[in-house]
Design a protein around this motif. Sequence first.
Motif, PDB file in Angstrom:
ATOM      1  N   SER A 327     -95.612 -43.704  14.288  1.00  0.00           N
ATOM      2  CA  SER A 327     -94.479 -43.652  13.616  1.00  0.00           C
ATOM      3  C   SER A 327     -94.795 -43.018  12.372  1.00  0.00           C
ATOM      4  N   LEU A 328     -93.662 -42.211  11.730  1.00  0.00           N
ATOM      5  CA  LEU A 328     -93.951 -41.672  10.248  1.00  0.00           C
ATOM      6  C   LEU A 328     -92.596 -41.319   9.674  1.00  0.00           C
ATOM      7  N   SER A 329     -92.699 -41.508   8.475  1.00  0.00           N
ATOM      8  CA  SER A 329     -91.533 -41.367   7.628  1.00  0.00           C
ATOM      9  C   SER A 329     -92.226 -40.178   6.578  1.00  0.00           C
ATOM     10  N   ARG A 330     -91.851 -39.004   6.705  1.00  0.00           N
ATOM     11  CA  ARG A 330     -92.272 -37.727   5.873  1.00  0.00           C
ATOM     12  C   ARG A 330     -91.671 -37.990   4.624  1.00  0.00           C
ATOM     13  N   LEU A 331     -90.627 -38.700   4.414  1.00  0.00           N
ATOM     14  CA  LEU A 331     -90.346 -38.742   3.050  1.00  0.00           C
ATOM     15  C   LEU A 331     -90.659 -39.818   2.202  1.00  0.00           C
ATOM     16  N   LYS A 332     -91.553 -40.958   2.640  1.00  0.00           N
ATOM     17  CA  LYS A 332     -91.895 -42.105   2.114  1.00  0.00           C
ATOM     18  C   LYS A 332     -92.607 -41.654   0.748  1.00  0.00           C
ATOM     19  N   GLN A 333     -93.505 -40.580   0.745  1.00  0.00           N
ATOM     20  CA  GLN A 333     -93.958 -40.483  -0.500  1.00  0.00           C
ATOM     21  C   GLN A 333     -93.149 -40.120  -1.816  1.00  0.00           C
ATOM     22  N   LEU A 334     -91.833 -39.865  -1.550  1.00  0.00           N
ATOM     23  CA  LEU A 334     -91.011 -39.454  -2.532  1.00  0.00           C
ATOM     24  C   LEU A 334     -90.598 -40.544  -3.321  1.00  0.00           C
TER      25      LEU A 334
ATOM     26  N   PRO B 240    -100.239 -30.679  15.837  1.00  0.00           N
ATOM     27  CA  PRO B 240     -98.726 -31.352  16.474  1.00  0.00           C
ATOM     28  C   PRO B 240     -98.306 -31.785  15.200  1.00  0.00           C
ATOM     29  N   PHE B 241     -96.819 -32.210  15.614  1.00  0.00           N
ATOM     30  CA  PHE B 241     -95.950 -32.583  14.254  1.00  0.00           C
ATOM     31  C   PHE B 241     -96.418 -33.790  13.575  1.00  0.00           C
ATOM     32  N   GLY B 242     -96.358 -33.714  12.223  1.00  0.00           N
ATOM     33  CA  GLY B 242     -96.869 -34.801  11.749  1.00  0.00           C
ATOM     34  C   GLY B 242     -98.032 -35.002  11.326  1.00  0.00           C
ATOM     35  N   ALA B 243     -99.007 -34.090  11.698  1.00  0.00           N
ATOM     36  CA  ALA B 243    -100.397 -34.079  11.367  1.00  0.00           C
ATOM     37  C   ALA B 243    -100.704 -33.558   9.923  1.00  0.00           C
ATOM     38  N   GLY B 244     -99.967 -32.734   9.339  1.00  0.00           N
ATOM     39  CA  GLY B 244    -100.118 -32.578   7.927  1.00  0.00           C
ATOM     40  C   GLY B 244    -100.208 -30.963   7.731  1.00  0.00           C
ATOM     41  N   LYS B 245     -99.763 -30.248   8.576  1.00  0.00           N
ATOM     42  CA  LYS B 245     -99.649 -28.918   8.207  1.00  0.00           C
ATOM     43  C   LYS B 245     -98.826 -28.352   6.836  1.00  0.00           C
ATOM     44  N   THR B 246     -97.711 -28.940   6.680  1.00  0.00           N
ATOM     45  CA  THR B 246     -96.987 -28.364   5.680  1.00  0.00           C
ATOM     46  C   THR B 246     -97.557 -29.276   4.271  1.00  0.00           C
ATOM     47  N   VAL B 247     -98.040 -30.326   4.305  1.00  0.00           N
ATOM     48  CA  VAL B 247     -98.703 -30.850   3.393  1.00  0.00           C
ATOM     49  C   VAL B 247     -99.932 -30.091   2.661  1.00  0.00           C
ATOM     50  N   LEU B 248    -100.531 -29.732   3.657  1.00  0.00           N
ATOM     51  CA  LEU B 248    -101.588 -28.646   3.443  1.00  0.00           C
ATOM     52  C   LEU B 248    -101.311 -27.284   2.804  1.00  0.00           C
ATOM     53  N   ARG B 429    -106.493 -40.408   8.323  1.00  0.00           N
ATOM     54  CA  ARG B 429    -107.809 -39.591   7.851  1.00  0.00           C
ATOM     55  C   ARG B 429    -107.092 -38.208   7.455  1.00  0.00           C
ATOM     56  N   TYR B 430    -106.590 -38.081   6.228  1.00  0.00           N
ATOM     57  CA  TYR B 430    -106.115 -36.794   5.870  1.00  0.00           C
ATOM     58  C   TYR B 430    -107.012 -36.227   4.706  1.00  0.00           C
ATOM     59  N   PRO B 431    -106.871 -34.682   4.702  1.00  0.00           N
ATOM     60  CA  PRO B 431    -106.397 -33.912   5.519  1.00  0.00           C
ATOM     61  C   PRO B 431    -106.867 -34.011   6.954  1.00  0.00           C
ATOM     62  N   ASP B 498    -107.020 -37.871  -0.949  1.00  0.00           N
ATOM     63  CA  ASP B 498    -105.742 -38.296  -1.218  1.00  0.00           C
ATOM     64  C   ASP B 498    -104.695 -37.115  -1.871  1.00  0.00           C
ATOM     65  N   ALA B 499    -103.885 -36.526  -0.939  1.00  0.00           N
ATOM     66  CA  ALA B 499    -103.113 -35.632  -1.448  1.00  0.00           C
ATOM     67  C   ALA B 499    -102.116 -36.044  -2.493  1.00  0.00           C
ATOM     68  N   PHE B 500    -101.787 -37.449  -2.690  1.00  0.00           N
ATOM     69  CA  PHE B 500    -101.012 -37.715  -3.645  1.00  0.00           C
ATOM     70  C   PHE B 500    -101.478 -38.334  -4.808  1.00  0.00           C
ATOM     71  N   HIS B 501    -102.818 -38.292  -5.175  1.00  0.00           N
ATOM     72  CA  HIS B 501    -103.438 -38.759  -6.211  1.00  0.00           C
ATOM     73  C   HIS B 501    -103.731 -37.710  -7.039  1.00  0.00           C
TER      74      HIS B 501
HETATM   75  N1  LIG Z   1    -103.217 -34.716   3.110  1.00  0.00           N
HETATM   76  C1  LIG Z   1    -102.445 -35.704   3.182  1.00  0.00           C
HETATM   77  N2  LIG Z   1    -102.571 -36.951   2.359  1.00  0.00           N
HETATM   78  C2  LIG Z   1    -101.549 -37.917   2.682  1.00  0.00           C
HETATM   79  N3  LIG Z   1    -100.528 -37.773   3.489  1.00  0.00           N
HETATM   80  C3  LIG Z   1    -100.571 -36.955   4.329  1.00  0.00           C
HETATM   81  C4  LIG Z   1    -101.425 -35.656   4.122  1.00  0.00           C
HETATM   82  N4  LIG Z   1    -101.207 -34.736   4.999  1.00  0.00           N
HETATM   83  C5  LIG Z   1     -99.836 -35.253   5.745  1.00  0.00           C
HETATM   84  N5  LIG Z   1     -99.595 -36.541   5.140  1.00  0.00           N
HETATM   85  C6  LIG Z   1     -98.519 -37.198   5.678  1.00  0.00           C
HETATM   86  O1  LIG Z   1     -98.218 -36.991   6.785  1.00  0.00           O
HETATM   87  C7  LIG Z   1     -96.678 -36.753   6.898  1.00  0.00           C
HETATM   88  C8  LIG Z   1     -96.534 -35.247   7.588  1.00  0.00           C
HETATM   89  O2  LIG Z   1     -97.181 -34.233   7.084  1.00  0.00           O
HETATM   90  P1  LIG Z   1     -96.742 -32.782   7.361  1.00  0.00           P
HETATM   91  O3  LIG Z   1     -97.564 -31.638   6.485  1.00  0.00           O
HETATM   92  O4  LIG Z   1     -95.081 -32.763   7.072  1.00  0.00           O
HETATM   93  O5  LIG Z   1     -96.690 -32.355   8.968  1.00  0.00           O
HETATM   94  P2  LIG Z   1     -96.537 -31.357   9.787  1.00  0.00           P
HETATM   95  O6  LIG Z   1     -96.117 -30.224   9.053  1.00  0.00           O
HETATM   96  O7  LIG Z   1     -98.038 -30.674  10.392  1.00  0.00           O
HETATM   97  O8  LIG Z   1     -95.468 -31.757  10.681  1.00  0.00           O
HETATM   98  C9  LIG Z   1     -96.477 -36.347   5.302  1.00  0.00           C
HETATM   99  O9  LIG Z   1     -95.454 -36.606   4.936  1.00  0.00           O
HETATM  100  C10 LIG Z   1     -97.378 -37.402   4.593  1.00  0.00           C
HETATM  101  O10 LIG Z   1     -96.590 -38.456   4.861  1.00  0.00           O
END
Ligand SMILES: Nc1ncnc2c1ncn2[C@@H]1O[C@H](COP(=O)(O)OP(=O)(O)O)[C@@H](O)[C@H]1O
Lengths: 438, 577
Positions: A327-334, B240-248, B429-431, B498-501
């Motif tokens: 489960s995941l909410s990508r917008l939660k951090q907003l 895979p989706f949600g693994a953190g590509k875009t955040v990186l 365990r991000y990234p 922690d990407a958000f700290h």
């Molecule tokens: N480095 C990170 N630190 C904290 N949370 C992260 C990190 N990378 C990803 N996440 C969490 O995972 C979610 C999905 O990441 P995202 O980069 O959008 O995935 P992808 O692009 O691989 O589908 C983010 O919205 C966030 O909640």
Amino acid sequence: MHKVYTHVERIAGNVVTVRATDVSYRELAQIETRYGTSLAQVIRLEGGRVDLQVFAGGRGISTDAKVRFLRHTMQVPFSESLLGRVFTGSGAPRDRGPSIHENLIPIGGPSVNPARRIIPRRMVRTGIPMIDVFNTLVESQKLPVFSVAGEPYNPLLARIALQAEVDIIILGGMGLKHDDYLFFRDLLEEQGALSRSVLFIHTAADPTVECLLAPDISLAVAEQFALQGKRVLVLLTDMTNFADALKEIAITMEQIPSNRGYPGDLYSQLAARYEKAVDFDTAGSITILAVTTMPGDDVTHPVPDNTGYITEGQFYLRNGRIEPFGSLSRLKQLVNSRTREDHRGIMNTMVQLYAAFKETLEKQSMGFRMSAWDSKLLKYGERFEREMMDLSVNIPLEKALDLGWRILADCFDPEETGLPTKLTQKFWPKRADAGAAA
Amino acid sequence: MSENIGKIVGVNGNLITVEFEKPVIQNEVAFALSGDLRLKAEVIRLRGRYAELQVFEDTTGLKEGDRVEFTGDLLAVELGPGLLTQVFDGLQNPLPQLAEQCGFFLQRGKYLEALPRDREWLFTPKVRHGARVTAGEALGAVPEGIFEHRIMVPFGLRGAWTVEEIAAKGPRKVTDVVARLKNEEGETREARLMQTWPVKVPIRAYAERLAPTQPLTTKIRIVDTLFPVARGGTYCIPGPFGAGKTVLQQLTSRYADVDIVIIAACGERAGEVVETLREFPELTDPRTGKSLMERTLIICNTSSMPVAAREASVYTAVTIAEYYRQMGLHALLLADSTSRWAQALREMSGRLEEIPGEEAFPAYLESVIAAFYERGGVVKLKDGSTGSVTIGGTVSPAGGNFEEPVTQSTLKVVGAFHGLSRERSDQRRYPAIHPLESWSKYDGIVKREQVEFARRILRQGNEISQMMKVVGEEGTSIEDFVVYLKAEYLDAVYLQQDAFHEVDAATPAERQQYVFERIHKILKTPLAFENKDAARRFFQRLTQTTRDWNRVAQGTDEFQALEQRIEKMIEEAADYA
Ligand SMILES: Nc1ncnc2c1ncn2[C@@H]1O[C@H](COP(=O)(O)OP(=O)(O)O)[C@@H](O)[C@H]1O
Ligand SMILES: [Mg+2]
């Protein structure tokens, strides 16, 4: 007067081919069949031949069927009088009410200019800790429930819809079981929400092509309400049926499939619908909650897989619970930086510890000796599942965070949690409180 | 030039078939005309009297018999001052201006000029009358935000040219002629502030290409320390989706140590671009003290925007990156996601009924991907300065399985691989870059032997953890158990970030060197414990303290205090027997 064509060259599945001139791509036509009149849409032009996708299906069409082109694309009426009404996937009344013809708007319109979108900032409260604490839902989010058939996904959808503070609810049903349709309708009615809802229902008994139209019609209407400043929630169930309808039609059209029979543009097709979720900078918003059933509980199946790449997270419903993993909410951090300062800490730590609990369970099932740490984890995991994960729990976010601290304090010492010292100093319950609450 | 007009004889999705009479060029741009609409298209196949064109827009309403106007030009972008800070679609239409004219929704057939025509730039000449110049050499410069934007001899000119006329210092518009050039054959050419360049042709107006040797710091510890990226290098992030590509990529676009960042949002969520779009103007770039937007340019062709323009979008982006490289700047192109572009190729290939390869991708996929990444690189310019284009692309493999054509074709050509793992993202365990499967061919910022040692601990820790699954904790020696705990510690306090700290999100190179030196020492220190529970408790406390340390700014008293606490803890557990 529109010219009428009476020579059908080919009929294959839902697609008929006629020779005609001056026809535009995606234009609608009316086709008269033995069973009545159906709409059809132009899906290909080639050297004077026109392929039409017949909404009611190809069955019963004769080679001399009358085809009349209508000079416009698919439209849906839009007005306040839609509220409280139920329609089919192609917009015909399904209740006993009158049909509506005023203010026709095209469906499947262009996408929003990204420059006119804003960053969503409003949390949608659901009272479900697995959502509010761990995967917060945000206004304008697009988010599906992933689940196997048989899980209570429709009740979950309905529960969130009724709890959420929205102005308008639009339900798009695709291949919906008739019972489920009645469930939604009756529940909305009971809760007094039907008068702010519009239902576009394609049931499993209706023609396939109408299944494709249901999301577009629902979203076109949602968009109009949002432009009027309304906060709209769109429920789409079940998008896997929508994808299967796409597959069926692609195969009839002899397209080369890319993955398990699904067409290569499955991703773009799904995205075109989900991306309608939006927060307009000077108007309302559209939030989309969908259902994606996973054939064989397989997330790597092309439908959930493509969906996951498009939507802003997913709720993974399994054994009647929303699983923290998957489960995941990508917008939660907003939003979760402005709820309460311990929100993120609790969110991360409790899941990390739950992951450790799962590992311990594995060890236990292999018959290994449980260390002192393992015993703590076992106690923790059991409470987490019972007090947080169970869907019957219905408490506000703040209460859920307090509960989180209490569970942690009952099971661990502060430094075992990995939480920042600053947080534990401020929030860690005193022994007495913990005892009293337990 | 006389008009070249053809006529539509077929429409299938965004593929149209056009009958033509006068000669037509492969890949030339054409416009399909329908009522008041002019829809941009590109010729992608020619057969006899018929041309097949991909239309960059929704084709609803086109009819057989509608006219098509061929332009004779390849798909090109405008290059000149005023590109930075802009937000373009895949065809270089400025989206904010489009919104001003068309409102909330995109409107097909509406094309605007990429560079503002009425804005004036202070031009300073850099050459004199009579100077000999070749393509890519500077004729002058204008200030563009924080950069000196070179005005160069048009890249398409061959051979040597003499400056016949050069404009004096003064305000100029992009379309103003600033120089007249003449070659030995007596041909003359004009140079303006702006020039156009076909997107699919690399800009090669430099002296030579060099090997990428300098690290590009991203301030992401696991990247810079373990799997570094080089300026002018290429890397990919499959996951895979949600693994953190875009955040990186978002983190990298903020913190990367480069001059210019070009973000190509290709076929993914519009909302993610909006975050950048709305936040960057508010953020200050620590390197310059100016807004982050001043070094940023966004090409935005998100998933519900026209599919055919996805392909164009990555080429538009890389062409603009090459343009800034020609000025001696270091540009970073971040493409999210290259799979969407590959899928656009697949959709078109399907409509053309080409023989499909694996997973229905076209057979030429691999060479197209290779050619794209080849456009990255460090170059020495004709004036001796160097510039670079670094390319980082995400890959979105179907089912998260890396054994698929796009991931595999990409892995063959890039210099670093940051593979994201579902298991790690599930565990938060991000990234989620997998520390054992990822690799990089580039040199990083910390000492090689320290990195090697850390890798060894990670590998051993993993083996021990696998073993423990079979023999249990009780079947594992305390020495092994401590190695396992050390590996987990390294993961928790260094690899995870922690990407958000506000502090932890970005670790500058010097801090990485400083901290890694200490972590390395801790990993090397033999530690003795009474039993496994004691060892675990010790590492839990050590982890918490070290994570607290990560969250405070370097150079503060708290930073020092925490560092001393960590040292003391190690001192107490150290086994110098
Ligand atoms: N480095 C990170 N630190 C904290 N949370 C992260 C990190 N990378 C990803 N996440 C969490 O995972 C979610 C999905 O990441 P995202 O980069 O959008 O995935 P992808 O692009 O691989 O589908 C983010 O919205 C966030 O909640
Ligand atoms: Mg992404």
